[in-house]
Write an enzyme that holds these catalytic residues in place. Structure first.
Site, short mmCIF file in Angstrom:
data_model
loop_
_atom_site.label_atom_id
_atom_site.label_comp_id
_atom_site.label_asym_id
_atom_site.label_seq_id
_atom_site.Cartn_x
_atom_site.Cartn_y
_atom_site.Cartn_z
CG MET A 114 -0.61 -14.95 -13.70
SD MET A 114 -1.77 -16.17 -14.25
CE MET A 114 -1.30 -16.32 -15.96
CB CYS A 144 4.75 -9.54 -8.27
SG CYS A 144 4.14 -11.22 -8.44
CE LYS A 165 -0.52 -2.57 -9.90
NZ LYS A 165 -1.16 -3.14 -11.09
CB ILE A 211 -2.92 -1.74 -3.91
CG1 ILE A 211 -4.35 -2.26 -4.09
CG2 ILE A 211 -2.81 -0.72 -2.82
CD1 ILE A 211 -4.98 -2.93 -2.90
N GLY A 217 -7.43 -1.59 -8.04
CA GLY A 217 -7.87 -2.57 -7.06
C GLY A 217 -9.38 -2.60 -6.97
O1 RRO Z 1 2.60 -12.66 -12.75
C1 RRO Z 1 2.04 -12.69 -11.63
O2 RRO Z 1 1.89 -13.75 -11.00
C2 RRO Z 1 1.59 -11.46 -10.95
C3 RRO Z 1 2.24 -10.26 -10.99
BR1 RRO Z 1 3.75 -9.99 -12.00
C4 RRO Z 1 1.78 -9.16 -10.21
O3 RRO Z 1 2.34 -8.05 -10.17
N1 RRO Z 1 0.66 -9.35 -9.45
C5 RRO Z 1 0.01 -10.51 -9.45
O4 RRO Z 1 -1.00 -10.63 -8.74
N2 RRO Z 1 0.47 -11.57 -10.19
#
Ligand code: RRO
Length: 304
Positions: free
Chosen positions: A72, A129, A164, A190, A242
């Protein structure tokens, strides 16, 4: 009568161990209110920073055989814009935890301060992330930088600080120990696992960002192993996250050492009734096995 599902993270009291994981339904007060009303013990917002961010272009999510792959790119309205959303949530009994991110320790500290001012019961530092440069896992893989972030946040707020962690490191226990040493009140393990998908037709990666984070049932054994190892390495509470999609998954995480559980991707594959089905299932399990409460099973897999 005491509630057998009650659990606690520092001074944060939960009526049951389930929480909405960051990133899913965590953008608005109304969506999080629905999650609480459907049985979650707490909710975690989408990760927020100082400035608004649009995130990456589409495609941002791909469904795989075994879970969801997302990139994202941290889209969020900026922490201050969330004050309005908190009006609904401040009226409810379940705590709202703010997931926050930054590009420096000072950023994290500033966002944490605003989060608490507008009603956060705790903050969860997103240092995990897997695909945003100079934030997320890049900072959460560096123990000294992580320690500086935790120390600066702790110096600004009185509320519990949860860190986290990313599984995309050689030794997650080293990072967990650094977080504890710097004063973290809890660990969440996780975040998603760095991964990708390629389209045989176009011969290209599917996600616009190429790489993304895998969530869902495929990563449950990875999360479980991380929680199990972290339980042996630190003395602070652990929140398991998870691939939890049913009560059996939840019980596995509790046995590994988690005292609370975050659920995200399962909402996409089921719906928000998952919180109630997981808590009902844990209650039945405790009764059936003759345990009195959650404390009886947290970390029990280490004793056998
Ligand atoms: O926004 C993202 O793409 C995203 C975040 Br902040 C995160 O902590 N973990 C993830 O898989 N996507």
């Amino acid at each position: 009568m005491t509630n057998p599902l009650a659990t606690q993270i520092a001074d944060l009291k939960l009526s049951n161990p389930t929480m909405l994981a960051a990133g899913v339904l965590g953008y608005t007060g109304l969506s999080m209110k629905r999650v609480i009303e459907s049985g979650a013990g707490a909710v975690v917002t989408k990760s927020m920073g100082i400035e608004p961010r649009t995130g990456y272009g589409n495609p941002t999510v791909v469904q795989t055989d075994c879970g969801l792959l997302n990139a994202m790119g941290l889209p969020n309205p900026g922490i201050s814009h969330f004050e309005e959303e908190m009006k609904e949530l401040n009226k409810l009994n379940a705590p709202t935890i703010f997931s926050i991110y930054g590009f420096s320790p000072e950023d994290f500290a500033e966002v944490a301060k605003i989060a608490v001012e507008i009603g956060a019961a705790a903050v969860e530092l997103n240092v995990s992330c897997p695909h945003v440069k100079k934030a997320g896992a890049q900072v959460g893989s560096d123990p000294s930088l992580l320690m500086e972030i935790v120390k600066q946040v702790k110096s600004q707020i009185e509320k519990p600080v949860i860190v986290k962690l990313t599984p995309n490191v050689t030794d997650i226990t080293e990072i967990a120990k650094a977080a504890q040493k710097a004063g973290a009140d809890a660990i969440c393990a996780i975040n998603t696992v760095k991964a990708m998908a390629i389209d045989p037709e176009t011969c290209k990666p599917i996600l616009a960002n190429k790489y993304g984070g895998l969530s869902g049932t495929a990563i449950k054994p990875i999360g479980l192993r991380c929680v199990y190892d972290i339980y042996n390495a630190v003395d602070i509470p652990i929140i398991g996250c998870g691939g939890i999609s049913n009560w059996q998954d939840a019980v596995e995480y509790l046995l590994a050492g988690a005292c609370a559980l975050q659920i995200g991707t399962a909402i996409a594959f089921q719906d928000i009734t998952v919180f109630k089905s997981v808590t009902d299932g844990i209650t039945n399990y405790l009764e059936h096995k003759g345990f009195n409460n959650l404390k009886d099973i947290i970390g029990l897999a280490h004793k056998t």
